[in-house]
Design an enzyme around this catalytic site. Structure first.
Site, PDB file in Angstrom:
ATOM      1  N   HIS A   1      -9.214   5.043  -6.465  1.00  0.00           N
ATOM      2  CA  HIS A   1      -8.546   5.391  -5.212  1.00  0.00           C
ATOM      3  C   HIS A   1      -7.908   6.779  -5.252  1.00  0.00           C
ATOM      4  O   HIS A   1      -8.016   7.559  -4.302  1.00  0.00           O
ATOM      5  CB  HIS A   1      -7.482   4.334  -4.908  1.00  0.00           C
TER       6      HIS A   1
ATOM      7  N   TYR B   1      -4.013  -1.586  -0.202  1.00  0.00           N
ATOM      8  CA  TYR B   1      -3.770  -1.902   1.210  1.00  0.00           C
ATOM      9  C   TYR B   1      -3.138  -3.284   1.398  1.00  0.00           C
ATOM     10  O   TYR B   1      -2.530  -3.551   2.433  1.00  0.00           O
ATOM     11  CB  TYR B   1      -5.062  -1.857   2.024  1.00  0.00           C
TER      12      TYR B   1
END
Length: 272
Positions: free
Chosen positions: A105, A47
């Site tokens: 992830h 992110y």
């Protein structure tokens, strides 16, 4: 706020998602959420906002044991040494001494699952992360991790909402007492304009998005991390916890199409 107990941690069932939040805007959003009472913040290496979140956490002065912070290692960094480097970088950016929950992830083609989870379990044993888990893993991969490797998985974070069926995955997770953490819980804004949800919301004096969120949070073993950058949206999501959906509402939601996916599984070789 109700919490899910999993692998020695208490996971608040409603958290703040931060995907695509950056810089000062991200910091302000996290500060706002914490001031409103959020204690579960979700981020990731990918992110690019861990520094902003770290600044917000440091400024909040909230006791560390009251906060839950999840971050994730990207699938370019799944070799053992790369996991450790990524973990160290995330910890430094977040200004923390310990991560609460550290996730893989995304699965990657040709990943070495035993080596990955040996490294993750060592990070847990060392006390550097309180728990480990996965995101975007299907049932076949979960079986390998949970049943063959016997990794202590604290959650599987996946896309889940009123317009996507995850029954098979939910059934497996429930059988193993592993929570599902739902991302895109508001269907990336599409829930707000759904006529069925609008009608249910009208009945309860609530918005369509609040109905969609409460539908998730009413389910055993499910948490949700809606992204919300504005204080009004963050407050509305908290207030969704007060809605009481009935059987008629749940049936109407069950009748919605369940094939809308906001995020395409990125790695066909490991997805069924």
């Amino acid at each position: 706020m109700e919490k899910l107990q999993t692998q020695g941690i208490s996971l608040p069932r409603l958290g703040l998602g931060t995907f695509r939040m950056q810089g000062d805007a991200c910091r302000a959003a996290v500060e706002s959420a914490l001031a409103l009472g959020y204690r579960h913040i979700d981020t990731a290496e990918m992110y690019g906002n861990e520094e902003a979140i770290g600044a917000a956490l440091a400024a909040s002065k909230i006791a560390r044991n009251e906060l839950h912070v999840t971050t994730k290692v990207w699938n370019d960094n799944l070799a053992p040494d790369a996991i450790r480097r990524a973990f160290d970088a995330s910890l430094k950016k977040l200004r923390l001494d310990q991560i609460d929950l550290y996730l893989v992830h995304w699965p990657a083609p040709n990943m070495n699952l035993p080596a990955m989870f040996e490294t993750l379990m060592k990070l847990k044993q060392e006390g550097r992360t309180r728990a480990i888990g996965v995101a975007n893993f299907n049932v076949a991969l979960l079986r390998k991790v949970v049943e063959e490797i016997k990794a202590p998985i604290a959650c599987n974070q996946v896309e889940y909402h009123v317009m996507l069926d995850q029954t098979r995955l939910l059934n497996y997770l429930a059988a193993k007492s592993i929570p599902l953490v739902a991302y895109c819980p508001l269907v990336q804004g599409r829930a707000a304009s759904n006529e069925t949800l609008i009608a249910i919301g009208r009945k309860h004096g609530a918005s369509a998005t609040q109905v969609a969120l409460k539908w998730l949070l009413d389910q055993d073993g499910v948490a949700a991390i809606p992204k919300a950058s504005r204080a009004e949206s963050q407050r509305a999501n908290l207030e969704a916890l007060n809605i009481g959906l009935d059987d008629e509402d749940r049936q109407a939601i069950a009748n919605l199409p369940k094939d809308r996916r906001c995020v395409s599984p990125g790695f066909a070789p490991v997805w069924d």
